[in-house]
Design a protein around this motif. Structure first.
Motif, PDB file in Angstrom:
ATOM      1  N   PRO A   3      19.496  13.747  -8.150  1.00 23.79           N
ATOM      2  CA  PRO A   3      18.095  13.380  -9.236  1.00 23.79           C
ATOM      3  C   PRO A   3      17.341  14.707  -9.264  1.00 23.79           C
ATOM      4  O   PRO A   3      16.876  15.253 -10.144  1.00 23.79           O
ATOM      5  N   LEU A   6      18.726  17.025 -11.466  1.00 21.50           N
ATOM      6  CA  LEU A   6      18.467  16.633 -12.901  1.00 21.50           C
ATOM      7  C   LEU A   6      17.324  16.673 -13.350  1.00 21.50           C
ATOM      8  O   LEU A   6      17.012  17.402 -14.520  1.00 21.50           O
ATOM      9  N   ILE A   7      16.296  16.531 -12.589  1.00 21.03           N
ATOM     10  CA  ILE A   7      14.888  16.893 -12.951  1.00 21.03           C
ATOM     11  C   ILE A   7      14.534  18.264 -13.016  1.00 21.03           C
ATOM     12  O   ILE A   7      14.024  18.795 -14.044  1.00 21.03           O
ATOM     13  N   ARG A   9      16.758  20.703 -13.998  1.00 16.98           N
ATOM     14  CA  ARG A   9      17.332  20.996 -15.157  1.00 16.98           C
ATOM     15  C   ARG A   9      16.607  20.927 -16.378  1.00 16.98           C
ATOM     16  O   ARG A   9      16.317  21.835 -17.326  1.00 16.98           O
ATOM     17  N   SER A  10      15.619  19.714 -16.459  1.00 15.80           N
ATOM     18  CA  SER A  10      15.028  19.363 -17.603  1.00 15.80           C
ATOM     19  C   SER A  10      13.822  20.322 -17.675  1.00 15.80           C
ATOM     20  O   SER A  10      13.543  20.628 -18.724  1.00 15.80           O
ATOM     21  N   LYS A 100      10.812  18.870  -9.913  1.00 12.37           N
ATOM     22  CA  LYS A 100       9.739  19.752 -10.567  1.00 12.37           C
ATOM     23  C   LYS A 100       9.600  21.194 -10.009  1.00 12.37           C
ATOM     24  O   LYS A 100       9.528  22.145 -10.955  1.00 12.37           O
TER      25      LYS A 100
END
Lengths: 258, 314
Positions: A3, A6-7, A9-10, A100
Protein backbone atom coordinates in the motif's frame (compact mmCIF):
# COMPACT_ATOMS: atom_id res chain seq x y z
CA UNK A 1 2.65 -4.09 -4.41
CA UNK A 2 2.55 -2.69 -0.91
CA UNK A 3 0.00 0.00 0.00
CA UNK A 4 2.80 2.47 0.81
CA UNK A 5 4.28 2.04 -2.66
CA UNK A 6 0.87 2.26 -4.35
CA UNK A 7 0.10 5.57 -2.68
CA UNK A 8 3.62 6.85 -3.33
CA UNK A 9 3.26 5.95 -6.99
CA UNK A 10 0.10 8.03 -7.28
CA UNK A 11 1.95 11.05 -5.86
CA UNK A 12 4.80 10.47 -8.30
CA UNK A 13 2.40 10.15 -11.24
CA UNK A 14 0.87 13.48 -10.29
CA UNK A 15 4.28 15.15 -10.00
CA UNK A 16 5.45 13.77 -13.32
CA UNK A 17 2.23 14.59 -15.20
CA UNK A 18 1.83 18.10 -13.88
CA UNK A 19 3.97 20.70 -15.59
CA UNK A 20 5.34 22.49 -12.51
CA UNK A 21 8.47 20.39 -12.04
CA UNK A 22 9.47 20.81 -15.69
CA UNK A 23 8.87 24.57 -15.47
CA UNK A 24 11.03 24.79 -12.33
CA UNK A 25 13.80 22.73 -13.93
CA UNK A 26 13.64 24.77 -17.13
CA UNK A 27 13.80 28.14 -15.37
CA UNK A 28 16.59 26.94 -13.09
CA UNK A 29 18.46 25.54 -16.09
CA UNK A 30 18.24 28.89 -17.84
CA UNK A 31 19.59 30.53 -14.70
CA UNK A 32 22.42 28.02 -14.45
CA UNK A 33 23.05 28.34 -18.21
CA UNK A 34 23.42 32.09 -17.85
CA UNK A 35 26.35 31.48 -15.48
CA UNK A 36 28.30 29.86 -18.31
CA UNK A 37 28.25 33.10 -20.28
CA UNK A 38 30.17 35.17 -17.70
CA UNK A 39 33.75 35.87 -18.72
CA UNK A 40 35.42 37.46 -15.72
CA UNK A 41 36.86 34.14 -14.50
CA UNK A 42 39.49 31.86 -15.90
CA UNK A 43 38.20 28.39 -16.81
CA UNK A 44 38.88 26.92 -13.35
CA UNK A 45 37.14 29.86 -11.70
CA UNK A 46 34.20 29.58 -14.04
CA UNK A 47 33.84 25.84 -13.35
CA UNK A 48 33.77 26.49 -9.60
CA UNK A 49 31.37 29.41 -9.98
CA UNK A 50 29.14 27.26 -12.19
CA UNK A 51 29.25 24.39 -9.70
CA UNK A 52 28.38 26.66 -6.81
CA UNK A 53 25.50 28.42 -8.54
CA UNK A 54 24.17 25.21 -10.05
CA UNK A 55 24.18 23.32 -6.73
CA UNK A 56 22.62 26.25 -4.85
CA UNK A 57 19.90 26.71 -7.46
CA UNK A 58 19.21 22.98 -7.57
CA UNK A 59 18.95 22.81 -3.80
CA UNK A 60 16.68 25.86 -3.57
CA UNK A 61 14.45 24.79 -6.47
CA UNK A 62 14.08 21.22 -5.21
CA UNK A 63 13.50 22.43 -1.65
CA UNK A 64 10.70 24.74 -2.80
CA UNK A 65 9.19 21.98 -4.92
CA UNK A 66 9.22 19.58 -1.99
CA UNK A 67 7.64 22.13 0.38
CA UNK A 68 4.82 22.93 -2.05
CA UNK A 69 4.25 19.30 -3.04
CA UNK A 70 4.29 18.00 0.54
CA UNK A 71 2.22 20.83 2.02
CA UNK A 72 -0.60 20.38 -0.46
CA UNK A 73 -0.87 16.58 -0.28
CA UNK A 74 -3.29 16.37 2.65
CA UNK A 75 -5.28 19.62 2.16
CA UNK A 76 -5.90 18.68 -1.49
CA UNK A 77 -7.10 15.23 -0.45
CA UNK A 78 -9.56 16.84 1.98
CA UNK A 79 -10.65 19.54 -0.43
CA UNK A 80 -11.29 17.20 -3.38
CA UNK A 81 -12.58 14.44 -1.11
CA UNK A 82 -10.27 11.96 -2.82
CA UNK A 83 -9.30 10.82 0.65
CA UNK A 84 -12.62 9.03 1.26
CA UNK A 85 -12.37 6.20 -1.26
CA UNK A 86 -8.68 5.87 -0.40
CA UNK A 87 -9.08 5.57 3.36
CA UNK A 88 -12.09 3.29 2.86
CA UNK A 89 -9.60 0.69 1.67
CA UNK A 90 -7.91 -1.52 4.25
CA UNK A 91 -5.00 0.79 4.99
CA UNK A 92 -4.18 2.65 8.17
CA UNK A 93 -3.76 6.40 8.31
CA UNK A 94 -0.07 5.84 9.09
CA UNK A 95 0.34 3.80 5.89
CA UNK A 96 -1.41 6.55 3.97
CA UNK A 97 0.90 9.19 5.39
CA UNK A 98 4.01 7.09 4.79
CA UNK A 99 2.91 6.53 1.19
CA UNK A 100 2.48 10.25 0.71
CA UNK A 101 5.92 10.92 2.21
CA UNK A 102 7.58 8.33 -0.01
CA UNK A 103 5.75 9.77 -3.01
CA UNK A 104 7.00 13.27 -2.28
CA UNK A 105 10.53 11.89 -1.94
CA UNK A 106 10.26 10.05 -5.24
CA UNK A 107 9.09 13.29 -6.85
CA UNK A 108 12.02 15.12 -5.23
CA UNK A 109 14.38 12.45 -6.60
CA UNK A 110 12.81 12.85 -10.05
CA UNK A 111 13.29 16.61 -9.84
CA UNK A 112 16.86 16.17 -8.64
CA UNK A 113 17.49 13.62 -11.38
CA UNK A 114 16.55 16.18 -14.03
CA UNK A 115 18.81 18.74 -12.35
CA UNK A 116 21.66 16.23 -12.18
CA UNK A 117 21.44 15.71 -15.90
CA UNK A 118 21.76 19.47 -16.45
CA UNK A 119 24.55 19.74 -13.87
CA UNK A 120 26.62 16.86 -15.21
CA UNK A 121 26.23 17.97 -18.84
CA UNK A 122 27.23 21.53 -17.86
CA UNK A 123 30.24 20.35 -15.88
CA UNK A 124 31.52 18.19 -18.74
CA UNK A 125 30.87 21.01 -21.20
CA UNK A 126 33.14 23.26 -19.13
CA UNK A 127 35.71 20.49 -18.91
CA UNK A 128 35.42 20.18 -15.14
CA UNK A 129 35.38 17.05 -13.01
CA UNK A 130 32.90 15.83 -10.45
CA UNK A 131 34.36 14.66 -7.11
CA UNK A 132 32.41 11.40 -7.02
CA UNK A 133 32.68 10.51 -3.30
CA UNK A 134 31.88 13.96 -1.99
CA UNK A 135 29.22 14.45 -4.63
CA UNK A 136 27.40 11.26 -3.62
CA UNK A 137 27.53 12.38 0.02
CA UNK A 138 26.18 15.76 -1.07
CA UNK A 139 23.28 14.04 -2.84
CA UNK A 140 22.54 11.77 0.12
CA UNK A 141 22.44 14.68 2.57
CA UNK A 142 20.33 16.71 0.17
CA UNK A 143 17.77 13.90 0.11
CA UNK A 144 17.79 13.79 3.91
CA UNK A 145 17.20 17.54 3.91
CA UNK A 146 14.29 17.11 1.49
CA UNK A 147 12.84 14.37 3.68
CA UNK A 148 13.03 16.67 6.69
CA UNK A 149 11.35 19.47 4.73
CA UNK A 150 8.62 17.11 3.52
CA UNK A 151 7.91 15.86 7.06
CA UNK A 152 7.85 19.46 8.35
CA UNK A 153 5.48 20.51 5.54
CA UNK A 154 3.15 17.60 6.30
CA UNK A 155 2.94 18.67 9.90
CA UNK A 156 2.47 22.36 9.05
CA UNK A 157 -0.33 21.47 6.62
CA UNK A 158 -2.14 19.71 9.46
CA UNK A 159 -2.00 22.66 11.86
CA UNK A 160 -2.38 25.70 9.59
CA UNK A 161 -4.01 26.29 6.21
CA UNK A 162 -2.26 25.46 2.96
CA UNK A 163 -1.00 28.97 2.16
CA UNK A 164 0.38 29.45 5.66
CA UNK A 165 1.99 26.00 5.59
CA UNK A 166 3.82 26.79 2.36
CA UNK A 167 4.84 30.26 3.60
CA UNK A 168 6.14 28.91 6.91
CA UNK A 169 7.93 26.06 5.18
CA UNK A 170 9.69 28.45 2.79
CA UNK A 171 10.66 30.83 5.62
CA UNK A 172 12.05 27.94 7.61
CA UNK A 173 13.92 26.60 4.57
CA UNK A 174 15.74 29.83 3.90
CA UNK A 175 16.17 30.89 7.53
CA UNK A 176 17.57 27.57 8.66
CA UNK A 177 20.16 27.67 5.91
CA UNK A 178 21.71 30.79 7.46
CA UNK A 179 20.82 30.04 11.08
CA UNK A 180 24.06 28.23 11.97
CA UNK A 181 26.22 31.16 10.85
CA UNK A 182 23.90 33.71 12.40
CA UNK A 183 23.91 31.95 15.78
CA UNK A 184 27.71 31.67 15.73
CA UNK A 185 28.05 35.37 14.97
CA UNK A 186 25.42 36.61 17.43
CA UNK A 187 26.17 34.42 20.43
CA UNK A 188 29.26 36.29 21.80
CA UNK A 189 27.40 39.63 21.66
CA UNK A 190 24.17 38.44 23.28
CA UNK A 191 23.25 38.95 26.96
CA UNK A 192 22.72 35.82 29.12
CA UNK A 193 19.02 35.67 28.22
CA UNK A 194 19.85 36.02 24.53
CA UNK A 195 22.54 33.38 24.79
CA UNK A 196 20.06 31.04 26.47
CA UNK A 197 17.53 31.66 23.72
CA UNK A 198 20.13 31.05 21.02
CA UNK A 199 21.18 27.82 22.74
CA UNK A 200 17.58 26.59 22.92
CA UNK A 201 16.91 27.51 19.27
CA UNK A 202 20.21 25.95 18.27
CA UNK A 203 19.05 22.58 19.54
CA UNK A 204 15.32 22.90 18.98
CA UNK A 205 15.37 23.89 15.31
CA UNK A 206 16.97 21.69 12.69
CA UNK A 207 19.84 23.44 11.01
CA UNK A 208 19.71 22.57 7.37
CA UNK A 209 23.13 24.14 6.80
CA UNK A 210 24.65 21.13 8.55
CA UNK A 211 23.26 18.94 5.78
CA UNK A 212 24.61 21.12 2.99
CA UNK A 213 27.92 20.09 1.39
CA UNK A 214 27.74 22.59 -1.44
CA UNK A 215 30.86 24.53 -0.43
CA UNK A 216 32.86 21.36 0.11
CA UNK A 217 31.74 19.96 -3.25
CA UNK A 218 32.69 23.20 -5.01
CA UNK A 219 36.11 23.32 -3.37
CA UNK A 220 36.64 19.60 -3.48
CA UNK A 221 40.40 19.92 -3.92
CA UNK A 222 40.59 20.99 -0.24
CA UNK A 223 37.93 18.66 1.14
CA UNK A 224 38.01 14.90 1.21
CA UNK A 225 34.70 13.03 1.55
CA UNK A 226 33.28 13.02 5.10
CA UNK A 227 34.17 10.03 7.22
CA UNK A 228 31.54 7.44 8.09
CA UNK A 229 31.17 8.62 11.69
CA UNK A 230 30.29 12.14 10.56
CA UNK A 231 27.87 10.82 7.98
CA UNK A 232 26.24 8.63 10.61
CA UNK A 233 25.96 11.57 13.04
CA UNK A 234 24.41 13.77 10.34
CA UNK A 235 21.99 10.97 9.42
CA UNK A 236 21.00 10.58 13.07
CA UNK A 237 20.62 14.36 13.41
CA UNK A 238 18.32 14.60 10.38
CA UNK A 239 16.57 11.36 11.33
CA UNK A 240 15.66 12.74 14.74
CA UNK A 241 13.92 15.81 13.30
CA UNK A 242 12.27 13.78 10.53
CA UNK A 243 10.79 11.48 13.18
CA UNK A 244 9.67 14.43 15.30
CA UNK A 245 7.94 16.25 12.43
CA UNK A 246 6.48 13.12 10.88
CA UNK A 247 5.35 11.92 14.30
CA UNK A 248 3.64 15.27 14.91
CA UNK A 249 1.93 15.10 11.50
CA UNK A 250 0.71 11.57 12.19
CA UNK A 251 -0.48 12.53 15.67
CA UNK A 252 -2.61 15.33 14.20
CA UNK A 253 -3.90 13.15 11.37
CA UNK A 254 -4.60 9.88 13.15
CA UNK A 255 -7.86 11.03 14.85
CA UNK A 256 -8.76 13.89 12.58
CA UNK A 257 -12.44 13.81 11.61
CA UNK A 258 -12.79 13.72 7.82
CA UNK B 1 -30.64 -22.73 8.80
CA UNK B 2 -28.43 -20.69 11.14
CA UNK B 3 -29.21 -17.15 12.17
CA UNK B 4 -27.71 -14.54 9.88
CA UNK B 5 -24.81 -12.66 11.37
CA UNK B 6 -24.94 -8.91 11.79
CA UNK B 7 -22.69 -7.00 9.41
CA UNK B 8 -23.33 -3.52 10.80
CA UNK B 9 -24.22 -2.98 14.45
CA UNK B 10 -24.79 0.56 15.70
CA UNK B 11 -25.81 1.05 19.30
CA UNK B 12 -26.76 4.38 20.92
CA UNK B 13 -24.56 6.18 18.44
CA UNK B 14 -23.97 9.87 19.08
CA UNK B 15 -21.87 11.96 16.71
CA UNK B 16 -21.20 15.66 17.08
CA UNK B 17 -19.52 18.32 15.00
CA UNK B 18 -17.74 21.42 16.22
CA UNK B 19 -16.53 22.43 19.62
CA UNK B 20 -17.84 24.29 22.65
CA UNK B 21 -20.92 26.42 22.04
CA UNK B 22 -20.82 25.66 18.31
CA UNK B 23 -21.20 21.95 18.90
CA UNK B 24 -23.88 20.37 16.71
CA UNK B 25 -25.31 16.92 17.40
CA UNK B 26 -25.65 15.36 13.97
CA UNK B 27 -26.55 11.85 15.12
CA UNK B 28 -28.48 11.51 18.33
CA UNK B 29 -28.40 8.06 19.86
CA UNK B 30 -29.38 5.85 16.97
CA UNK B 31 -29.27 2.05 17.05
CA UNK B 32 -29.70 -0.30 14.13
CA UNK B 33 -28.41 -3.52 12.64
CA UNK B 34 -27.85 -4.68 9.10
CA UNK B 35 -27.62 -8.44 8.77
CA UNK B 36 -25.88 -10.58 6.20
CA UNK B 37 -27.51 -10.58 2.77
CA UNK B 38 -29.86 -7.69 3.54
CA UNK B 39 -30.31 -4.64 1.35
CA UNK B 40 -31.13 -1.72 3.60
CA UNK B 41 -31.97 1.80 2.48
CA UNK B 42 -31.05 4.68 4.74
CA UNK B 43 -33.22 7.65 3.96
CA UNK B 44 -33.70 11.10 5.35
CA UNK B 45 -33.81 14.74 4.35
CA UNK B 46 -30.67 16.80 3.84
CA UNK B 47 -28.86 17.24 7.15
CA UNK B 48 -30.75 14.35 8.75
CA UNK B 49 -27.53 12.57 9.68
CA UNK B 50 -27.24 9.96 6.94
CA UNK B 51 -23.76 10.84 5.70
CA UNK B 52 -22.52 11.41 9.24
CA UNK B 53 -23.67 7.92 10.21
CA UNK B 54 -22.05 6.37 7.15
CA UNK B 55 -18.81 8.29 7.70
CA UNK B 56 -18.76 7.00 11.26
CA UNK B 57 -19.24 3.45 10.00
CA UNK B 58 -16.22 3.94 7.77
CA UNK B 59 -14.09 5.39 10.58
CA UNK B 60 -13.88 8.90 9.09
CA UNK B 61 -15.70 10.39 12.06
CA UNK B 62 -15.52 9.35 15.68
CA UNK B 63 -18.58 8.89 17.88
CA UNK B 64 -18.95 10.88 21.09
CA UNK B 65 -20.66 7.87 22.62
CA UNK B 66 -22.16 4.57 21.58
CA UNK B 67 -20.59 1.87 19.50
CA UNK B 68 -20.44 0.89 15.85
CA UNK B 69 -19.14 -2.45 14.72
CA UNK B 70 -18.72 -3.91 11.29
CA UNK B 71 -18.19 -7.63 10.81
CA UNK B 72 -17.78 -7.76 14.57
CA UNK B 73 -14.79 -5.38 14.45
CA UNK B 74 -14.71 -1.82 15.73
CA UNK B 75 -15.50 0.48 12.84
CA UNK B 76 -12.59 2.19 11.15
CA UNK B 77 -10.13 -0.63 11.70
CA UNK B 78 -8.21 -1.98 8.75
CA UNK B 79 -9.83 -5.39 9.28
CA UNK B 80 -13.36 -3.99 9.22
CA UNK B 81 -12.65 -2.19 5.94
CA UNK B 82 -11.10 -5.20 4.22
CA UNK B 83 -14.52 -6.65 3.41
CA UNK B 84 -16.35 -3.44 2.50
CA UNK B 85 -16.83 -1.59 -0.74
CA UNK B 86 -17.57 2.09 -0.16
CA UNK B 87 -18.87 4.81 -2.43
CA UNK B 88 -18.61 8.31 -0.93
CA UNK B 89 -21.33 10.92 -1.29
CA UNK B 90 -19.26 13.20 -3.47
CA UNK B 91 -15.76 12.33 -4.51
CA UNK B 92 -13.52 13.48 -7.25
CA UNK B 93 -10.91 11.05 -8.41
CA UNK B 94 -7.33 12.03 -9.17
CA UNK B 95 -7.64 14.07 -12.39
CA UNK B 96 -4.07 13.27 -13.41
CA UNK B 97 -4.69 9.52 -13.44
CA UNK B 98 -6.21 7.29 -16.06
CA UNK B 99 -9.28 5.23 -15.15
CA UNK B 100 -7.26 2.02 -15.35
CA UNK B 101 -4.51 3.41 -13.11
CA UNK B 102 -7.05 4.52 -10.54
CA UNK B 103 -8.65 1.09 -10.43
CA UNK B 104 -5.18 -0.48 -10.15
CA UNK B 105 -4.52 1.78 -7.16
CA UNK B 106 -7.77 0.91 -5.37
CA UNK B 107 -7.63 -2.76 -6.29
CA UNK B 108 -4.01 -2.95 -5.15
CA UNK B 109 -4.94 -1.36 -1.83
CA UNK B 110 -7.61 -4.07 -1.45
CA UNK B 111 -4.82 -6.62 -1.83
CA UNK B 112 -5.54 -7.71 -5.40
CA UNK B 113 -2.62 -8.98 -7.46
CA UNK B 114 -1.57 -7.53 -10.82
CA UNK B 115 -2.87 -10.63 -12.55
CA UNK B 116 -6.28 -10.34 -10.85
CA UNK B 117 -6.45 -6.66 -11.74
CA UNK B 118 -5.61 -7.30 -15.38
CA UNK B 119 -8.65 -9.54 -15.64
CA UNK B 120 -10.98 -7.60 -13.38
CA UNK B 121 -10.54 -4.02 -14.65
CA UNK B 122 -11.85 -4.46 -18.25
CA UNK B 123 -14.74 -6.54 -16.89
CA UNK B 124 -15.55 -3.87 -14.34
CA UNK B 125 -15.34 -0.98 -16.80
CA UNK B 126 -17.73 -2.89 -19.00
CA UNK B 127 -20.10 -3.51 -16.10
CA UNK B 128 -20.37 0.18 -15.20
CA UNK B 129 -20.64 1.33 -18.81
CA UNK B 130 -17.13 2.72 -19.16
CA UNK B 131 -15.82 0.20 -21.67
CA UNK B 132 -12.98 1.61 -23.74
CA UNK B 133 -12.44 4.50 -21.31
CA UNK B 134 -9.63 2.92 -19.28
CA UNK B 135 -6.85 4.97 -20.85
CA UNK B 136 -8.56 8.35 -20.56
CA UNK B 137 -7.34 10.83 -17.95
CA UNK B 138 -9.98 11.43 -15.30
CA UNK B 139 -9.82 15.18 -15.79
CA UNK B 140 -11.77 14.46 -18.98
CA UNK B 141 -14.47 12.46 -17.18
CA UNK B 142 -17.93 13.95 -16.60
CA UNK B 143 -19.53 13.85 -13.15
CA UNK B 144 -21.64 10.87 -14.15
CA UNK B 145 -18.61 9.01 -15.49
CA UNK B 146 -16.76 9.71 -12.24
CA UNK B 147 -19.69 8.30 -10.30
CA UNK B 148 -19.65 5.16 -12.46
CA UNK B 149 -15.94 4.86 -11.79
CA UNK B 150 -16.66 5.31 -8.09
CA UNK B 151 -19.03 2.36 -8.23
CA UNK B 152 -16.37 0.35 -10.03
CA UNK B 153 -13.77 1.08 -7.35
CA UNK B 154 -16.26 0.14 -4.65
CA UNK B 155 -16.98 -3.30 -6.07
CA UNK B 156 -13.55 -4.05 -7.53
CA UNK B 157 -12.57 -6.70 -5.00
CA UNK B 158 -15.99 -8.41 -4.75
CA UNK B 159 -16.53 -7.11 -1.19
CA UNK B 160 -18.92 -8.89 1.15
CA UNK B 161 -20.76 -5.68 1.98
CA UNK B 162 -21.34 -2.45 0.11
CA UNK B 163 -21.87 0.90 1.74
CA UNK B 164 -22.97 3.62 -0.64
CA UNK B 165 -23.52 7.21 0.43
CA UNK B 166 -26.01 8.80 -1.97
CA UNK B 167 -26.23 5.95 -4.37
CA UNK B 168 -27.07 7.54 -7.68
CA UNK B 169 -25.82 11.06 -7.08
CA UNK B 170 -24.75 12.62 -10.37
CA UNK B 171 -26.09 9.82 -12.55
CA UNK B 172 -28.46 10.38 -15.45
CA UNK B 173 -31.55 8.12 -15.84
CA UNK B 174 -29.59 5.63 -17.95
CA UNK B 175 -26.83 5.57 -15.37
CA UNK B 176 -29.35 5.03 -12.58
CA UNK B 177 -30.93 2.19 -14.50
CA UNK B 178 -27.53 0.56 -15.11
CA UNK B 179 -26.58 0.96 -11.49
CA UNK B 180 -29.84 -0.59 -10.32
CA UNK B 181 -29.15 -3.57 -12.56
CA UNK B 182 -25.62 -3.94 -11.14
CA UNK B 183 -26.89 -3.69 -7.58
CA UNK B 184 -29.69 -6.17 -8.16
CA UNK B 185 -27.11 -8.67 -9.43
CA UNK B 186 -24.96 -8.01 -6.37
CA UNK B 187 -27.96 -8.32 -4.08
CA UNK B 188 -29.05 -11.56 -5.72
CA UNK B 189 -25.59 -12.97 -5.13
CA UNK B 190 -26.23 -12.65 -1.39
CA UNK B 191 -24.08 -9.61 -0.63
CA UNK B 192 -25.07 -7.09 2.01
CA UNK B 193 -25.93 -3.59 0.81
CA UNK B 194 -26.48 -0.51 2.95
CA UNK B 195 -27.05 2.75 1.17
CA UNK B 196 -28.43 6.21 1.58
CA UNK B 197 -30.35 7.78 -1.24
CA UNK B 198 -32.62 10.62 -2.16
CA UNK B 199 -34.10 8.49 -4.92
CA UNK B 200 -36.84 6.75 -3.00
CA UNK B 201 -38.06 4.77 -6.01
CA UNK B 202 -34.61 3.21 -5.98
CA UNK B 203 -35.04 2.32 -2.33
CA UNK B 204 -38.46 0.82 -3.07
CA UNK B 205 -37.05 -1.27 -5.89
CA UNK B 206 -33.89 -2.52 -4.23
CA UNK B 207 -34.35 -2.65 -0.50
CA UNK B 208 -35.63 -5.30 1.85
CA UNK B 209 -35.76 -2.83 4.69
CA UNK B 210 -35.73 0.91 5.20
CA UNK B 211 -34.36 3.02 8.01
CA UNK B 212 -35.64 6.58 8.07
CA UNK B 213 -33.67 9.18 9.94
CA UNK B 214 -34.75 12.69 10.80
CA UNK B 215 -32.71 15.25 12.72
CA UNK B 216 -30.28 12.60 13.88
CA UNK B 217 -32.91 10.16 15.15
CA UNK B 218 -34.41 7.09 13.58
CA UNK B 219 -38.11 7.70 12.97
CA UNK B 220 -39.02 4.45 11.22
CA UNK B 221 -37.30 1.16 10.67
CA UNK B 222 -39.29 -1.51 8.85
CA UNK B 223 -39.31 -3.89 5.90
CA UNK B 224 -40.27 -2.10 2.69
CA UNK B 225 -43.26 -4.47 2.27
CA UNK B 226 -44.59 -3.42 5.71
CA UNK B 227 -44.18 0.25 4.94
CA UNK B 228 -45.94 -0.08 1.63
CA UNK B 229 -48.86 -2.18 2.99
CA UNK B 230 -50.91 0.61 4.58
CA UNK B 231 -50.20 2.84 1.66
CA UNK B 232 -52.33 0.86 -0.81
CA UNK B 233 -55.60 2.55 -1.64
CA UNK B 234 -58.42 0.77 -3.52
CA UNK B 235 -61.40 2.51 -5.00
CA UNK B 236 -64.70 0.88 -6.05
CA UNK B 237 -67.42 2.67 -8.04
CA UNK B 238 -70.72 0.83 -8.00
CA UNK B 239 -74.52 1.24 -8.03
CA UNK B 240 -77.37 -0.77 -6.57
CA UNK B 241 -79.88 -2.00 -9.10
CA UNK B 242 -83.42 -3.35 -9.16
CA UNK B 243 -84.27 -2.16 -5.68
CA UNK B 244 -81.39 -4.04 -4.05
CA UNK B 245 -80.23 -2.44 -0.84
CA UNK B 246 -76.72 -1.59 0.14
CA UNK B 247 -75.31 -4.32 2.41
CA UNK B 248 -75.01 -3.07 5.96
CA UNK B 249 -71.34 -3.99 6.23
CA UNK B 250 -70.60 -1.81 3.18
CA UNK B 251 -72.81 1.03 4.37
CA UNK B 252 -70.80 1.15 7.59
CA UNK B 253 -67.71 1.98 5.54
CA UNK B 254 -69.38 5.24 4.48
CA UNK B 255 -69.32 5.21 0.68
CA UNK B 256 -69.74 8.61 -1.01
CA UNK B 257 -72.97 8.89 -3.01
CA UNK B 258 -73.24 10.72 -6.31
CA UNK B 259 -76.70 10.26 -7.82
CA UNK B 260 -77.27 6.54 -7.87
CA UNK B 261 -73.53 5.77 -7.90
CA UNK B 262 -71.41 5.03 -4.88
CA UNK B 263 -67.68 5.56 -4.52
CA UNK B 264 -65.82 3.70 -1.79
CA UNK B 265 -62.13 3.95 -0.84
CA UNK B 266 -60.48 1.15 1.10
CA UNK B 267 -56.87 0.85 2.23
CA UNK B 268 -56.81 -2.84 3.11
CA UNK B 269 -56.53 -5.48 0.45
CA UNK B 270 -58.48 -8.14 2.41
CA UNK B 271 -61.33 -5.78 3.17
CA UNK B 272 -61.38 -4.75 -0.45
CA UNK B 273 -61.83 -8.39 -1.56
CA UNK B 274 -64.58 -8.92 0.98
CA UNK B 275 -66.48 -5.79 -0.07
CA UNK B 276 -66.29 -6.71 -3.76
CA UNK B 277 -67.63 -10.16 -2.88
CA UNK B 278 -70.49 -8.77 -0.75
CA UNK B 279 -71.48 -6.24 -3.42
CA UNK B 280 -71.63 -8.99 -6.02
CA UNK B 281 -73.76 -11.10 -3.69
CA UNK B 282 -76.08 -8.14 -3.12
CA UNK B 283 -76.55 -7.70 -6.87
CA UNK B 284 -74.63 -4.41 -7.15
CA UNK B 285 -73.26 -3.30 -10.52
CA UNK B 286 -69.56 -2.63 -10.12
CA UNK B 287 -68.60 0.01 -12.67
CA UNK B 288 -64.91 0.25 -11.91
CA UNK B 289 -62.26 -0.75 -9.45
CA UNK B 290 -58.85 0.82 -9.21
CA UNK B 291 -55.91 0.63 -6.90
CA UNK B 292 -53.57 3.41 -6.11
CA UNK B 293 -50.52 3.19 -3.88
CA UNK B 294 -48.80 6.06 -2.27
CA UNK B 295 -45.10 6.06 -2.97
CA UNK B 296 -42.49 5.71 -0.29
CA UNK B 297 -41.66 9.30 -1.08
CA UNK B 298 -45.14 10.49 -0.15
CA UNK B 299 -44.98 8.44 3.02
CA UNK B 300 -41.59 9.88 3.87
CA UNK B 301 -42.71 13.47 3.28
CA UNK B 302 -45.75 12.95 5.53
CA UNK B 303 -43.58 11.40 8.21
CA UNK B 304 -41.08 14.24 8.16
CA UNK B 305 -43.86 16.84 8.20
CA UNK B 306 -45.69 15.16 11.06
CA UNK B 307 -42.40 14.90 12.95
CA UNK B 308 -41.92 18.65 12.42
CA UNK B 309 -45.47 19.38 13.61
CA UNK B 310 -44.99 17.30 16.74
CA UNK B 311 -41.84 19.22 17.58
CA UNK B 312 -43.68 22.50 16.91
CA UNK B 313 -46.52 21.45 19.21
CA UNK B 314 -44.07 20.42 21.90
Amino acid sequence: MTPVWLIARSVLIEAVRRKEIYAIVLISTLLIGAVMTVDFFNLEGLTKFYREVALQVMSAATGLTVIVLAARQLPREFENRTIYPLLAKPISRLTFLLGKLLGVMLAAAFCYGLFMLVFILGTFYLGGEIPVGLFLQFLYLQMLKMLLLAALSFWLSMVVNLDAAIALGVIFFFASSVMTNAFTLLYPFADPFGQGTITVLNYALPQLALLDLTEKTVHSEFWPPLNLGTMFALTAYAGFYILVFFGAAWYCFRRRPL
Amino acid sequence: MGEKRPIVEAKDLVVEYGKGSRKVRAVDGISFNVTEGECVGFIGANGAGKSTTIKTLMGFLFPVSGTVRMFGEDCGTVESRRRIGYLPEVALYYPFMKARELLELYGGLQGMTKHELRERIPELLNLVGLQGKGEILLRNFSKGMQQRLGIAQAIISHPEALIFDELSSGLDPVGRHDLRRVLLDIKNSGKTIFFSSHELTEVETLCDRVIMIHEGRIVTEAPVSDLMKPLNLFEIVFSMQDGNTLPESVERLGPARDGNQYRLSINDVELYSRVVHELSQAGAAIHSTSSKSRSLEEYFIELVKSSGNEEGAA
